[in-house]
Write a protein that holds these residues in place. Structure first.
Motif, mmCIF file in Angstrom:
data_model
loop_
_atom_site.group_PDB
_atom_site.id
_atom_site.type_symbol
_atom_site.label_atom_id
_atom_site.label_comp_id
_atom_site.label_asym_id
_atom_site.label_seq_id
_atom_site.Cartn_x
_atom_site.Cartn_y
_atom_site.Cartn_z
ATOM 1 N N SER A 152 -0.716 8.872 -10.468
ATOM 2 C CA SER A 152 -0.866 7.879 -9.401
ATOM 3 C C SER A 152 -2.144 7.079 -9.633
ATOM 4 C CB SER A 152 -0.918 8.576 -8.035
ATOM 5 O OG SER A 152 -2.009 9.484 -8.020
ATOM 6 N N LEU A 153 -2.140 5.863 -9.142
ATOM 7 C CA LEU A 153 -3.300 4.985 -9.304
ATOM 8 C C LEU A 153 -4.370 5.355 -8.287
ATOM 9 C CD1 LEU A 153 -4.522 2.417 -10.639
ATOM 10 C CD2 LEU A 153 -3.414 1.092 -8.835
ATOM 11 N N ASP A 207 4.265 2.780 -11.684
ATOM 12 C CA ASP A 207 5.511 3.231 -11.054
ATOM 13 C C ASP A 207 6.627 3.328 -12.080
ATOM 14 O OD1 ASP A 207 5.117 1.745 -7.739
ATOM 15 O OD2 ASP A 207 4.650 3.751 -8.549
ATOM 16 N N GLY A 266 0.044 -1.320 -10.426
ATOM 17 C CA GLY A 266 0.836 -0.356 -9.657
ATOM 18 C C GLY A 266 2.289 -0.351 -10.125
#
Lengths: 324, 400
Positions: free
Chosen positions: A274-275, A260, A256
């Motif tokens: 986005s994950l 980011d 993450g």
């Protein structure tokens, strides 16, 4: 179809010295109909000079058995009994420019028939030979220790399969495999002692029965280490000290963080990332905005993949998916 | 001189009409049958048509009972393994001593590595199954029975319809390896209790690398090959479309030529056998004289060895095969002939002539001309034969 040499074909299609020799004074018979091949070798030997003046054969068997029998007669005619006796099955095979490995027993049959014929000429009782030749090892094909030893020694055989190809021993019910291996190990050991075989080439019973650990010296030369692939050197080493040894939760947090950090690159192009999920080696991400469907997004994701691989210390794949 | 091909139980010539049907599926019709576009749709229709042709040849009730595979061996393996998997509370397999290695080797492996109990039912001297032994082996522990429809070496036919009924009585699945039978004997699966049947394309003038497994509707099944939804999830992997189309065409042709197989080809086979028996002494036909494939003649010649016969036949332009040890690289003669207790004096000299719809009368006549001198020549070379009579007793080997 067997890959027979031209010479084998020639001696099968037009065998020399085939048929009965009426005034033979030495006969050697080997093999049996049940075994699939049998050879009757008939010699006319000059009793003064001991020269083999004529030789004929009758053979029940395949093409190479007939060719090997004919080759044998060609090899021995004109030789004295003593000279002929020195011939081995290799000489028969070489005369024919080789035989397929599975057919080498045909040459061995020739050598055995010659031995039997010479014994009969010299008036040696074949029964005595049986005693000298030791115990019967392969009952299916009637192969005794003596025949095994001769074939192993003459042809430098070191595996069970080779012994079967050359003598047929063990080629049927397989119950004699251990006994054949014992003879093979003992004969190979003698050959090593006589300098005929390198110790490393010899068959050892241990290697056959159980895959025992190799000698220590050999182990040392081939150490086996299992290590995770080294993380690739990265231009911007992320999270030094976090590589490898992470728990699954720590891994997800680390992934993450990398994503980011990389979002800026995507946002600069008018999109976002986005994950979605982490599943083993797969990191599923979702691309939005102009990044979705953009050919170049793949290249950017390649950068993300390299960063994550480096961070986790294991190879991963970053795959874009539709949001679920 | 045109070579004469009498080894059709090994493989057949691909019929030119089959090749013609296949060719477009290598070129313009290259699509994947699973695709959602026109390229795929046309191909999907061709696969469907082939399935229909197989359904018709087998007399199956539904076309979807036909699952395309890579051939007989895969079909045999799939059927037996599926049978064991869908019946986890049963751990036994019943088969015979004369099956093809595609079945026997798998059973050996299952016995050795998976703890499966394998019953191998013996046959009599004509290759007929010992029905009493079969009944005795059947129990509620048997998951699957696998018995061949027709033997590849002797052509002997097992009464599989009746054998399937017996298997049903104990709730076992019944599979038959019909690789040699399909196209040579009438098959009407919907009237039988047979659950699964294996066939191979290249034995009926189709291409190699394609076959099928019939799985009766409602039969519980597990796919052997995983990885895709093809063949209704029963055989994963992109369909071998040219092969399937070729097999479909081959099935159509086989149905059309069935009458020829059972009349003209049978007559030629009988003419060959009778001619050999008349011209050559000390030989006999193996297999069931009454219930045998119409194309297969297996003749055992005493006191000579099969490979030597084949080499001389080959030189005369005639292709046949042998159950002899030496042709296979093994040291034992054919397991089928040994199971039938054919004596060693003849088992090594057994020659299989397998005819096809392409075989002609002049070809058979030429074989009848060529064979007697070949046999005579090898017997002259044999130590078990002197002046036209066997002399095996006079042979006293030092090493036997």
């Amino acid at each position: 179809m067997w890959d027979y040499s031209e010479k084998v074909k020639e001696y099968f299609f037009n065998p020399k010295n085939a048929g009965v020799l009426d005034d033979a004074n030495a006969i050697g018979e080997v093999g049996a109909i049940a075994c699939g091949d049998a050879l009757k070798l008939m010699l006319k030997v000059n009793t003064d000079t001991h020269v083999i003046e004529d030789a004929r054969f009758q053979t029940f068997g395949c093409g190479s058995a007939i060719a090997a029998s004919s080759a044998l007669t060609e090899l021995i005619i004109g030789k004295t009994v003593d000279e002929a006796r020195k011939l081995t099955n290799r000489d028969i095979a070489d005369f024919l420019d080789g035989l397929p490995p599975e057919k080498m027993h045909c040459s061995v049959m020739g050598a055995e028939a010659l031995a039997a014929a010479v014994a009969s000429y010299r008036g040696e009782a074949v029964d005595d030979d049986d005693h000298e030749d030791g115990a019967l090892v392969c009952k299916c094909f009637g192969v005794d220790e003596g025949m095994l030893g001769r074939a192993i020694r003459t042809n430098k055989l070191t595996t069970l399969e080779q012994v079967t190809f050359y003598t047929k021993a063990g080629g049927s019910c397989a119950t004699c495999h251990e006994a054949v291996e014992e003879v093979l190990a003992a004969t190979n050991a003698d050959m090593v002692a006589a300098g005929e075989l390198l110790p490393g080439e010899a068959f050892t019973a241990r290697a056959a029965t159980a895959p025992a650990p190799a000698p220590a010296a050999r182990m040392a030369s081939a150490p086996i280490t299992i290590a995770p692939p080294k993380p690739k050197a990265s231009a911007t080493p992320a999270q030094p000290g976090a590589a490898a040894g992470l728990t699954p939760a720590q891994e997800i947090l680390a992934i993450g963080r990398v994503i980011d950090e990389m979002r800026g690159t995507f946002k600069a192009d008018g999109g976002d990332v986005s994950l979605v999920d982490v599943s083993g080696d797969l990191i599923l991400v979702h691309l939005t905005g102009t990044c979705a469907g953009c050919q170049l997004a793949g290249a950017t994701l390649g950068g993300v993949q390299a960063r994550i691989t480096s961070t986790l210390g294991r190879p991963v794949r970053v795959v874009p998916v539709q949001q679920v | 001189m045109q070579p004469i091909y009498l080894d059709n139980n090994a493989t057949t010539r691909t019929d030119p009409r089959v090749v013609e049907a296949m060719l477009p599926y290598f070129t313009e019709q290259f699509g994947n049958a699973s695709s959602m576009h026109a390229f795929g749709a046309d191909v999907g229709a061709a696969v469907g048509a082939a399935r229909h042709s197989l359904q018709a040849l087998l007399g199956a009730e539904f076309d979807h009972e036909v699952v395309f595979t890579s051939g007989g061996t895969e079909s045999d393996n799939t059927a037996i393994l599926a049978g064991l998997r869908v019946m986890p509370d049963r751990n036994e397999v019943v088969t015979s001593t004369v099956e093809h290695p595609a079945v026997l080797s798998l059973c050996d492996w299952l016995e050795r590595n998976e703890g499966v109990v394998v019953h191998r039912i013996p046959v009599d001297s004509q290759g007929r199954l010992d029905i009493d032994a079969y009944r005795a082996a059947l129990s509620d522990r048997v998951a699957v029975v696998s018995l061949m429809w027709a033997n590849n070496e002797t052509g002997t036919i097992f009464p599989v319809e009746g054998l399937a009924d017996l298997a049903k009585e104990v709730g076992a699945l019944f599979h038959t390896d019909a690789v040699q039978a399909v196209g040579k004997v009438a098959i009407n699966l919907k009237d039988t209790a047979i659950d699964m049947l294996s066939l191979s394309g290249h034995k009926l003038h189709g291409p190699k690398g394609i076959g099928a497994l019939y799985v009766r509707r409602g039969t519980r099944f597990r796919s052997l090959v995983r990885g895709g939804h093809q063949e209704r999830g029963r055989r994963a992997g992109t369909e071998n479309v040219p092969g399937i189309v070729g097999l479909g065409r081959a099935a159509e042709l086989a149905a059309a030529y069935m009458a020829d197989e059972t009349t003209r080809v049978r007559d030629l086979r009988d003419r060959l056998e009778q001619g050999l028996l008349q011209r050559i002494g000390n030989c006999f036909v193996t297999g069931d004289p009454l219930d045998r494939l119409p194309n297969t003649a297996n003749v055992a010649f005493e006191y000579i060895e099969g490979e030597a016969i084949l080499l001389l036949l080959n030189k005369a332009g005639i292709a046949a095969s042998s159950g002899s040890a030496c042709t296979s690289g093994s040291l034992e003669p054919s397991h089928v002939l040994r199971a039938m207790d054919v004596p060693f004096t003849a088992a090594h000299g057994a020659i299989r002539f397998s005819l096809s719809r392409e075989t002609t009368a002049p070809e058979i006549d030429r074989v009848l001309e060529e064979m007697p001198p070949i046999i005579a020549r090898l017997r002259e070379l044999s130590p078990f034969w002197t002046d036209g009579t066997p002399t095996a007793d006079a042979f006293n080997p030092a090493y036997a």
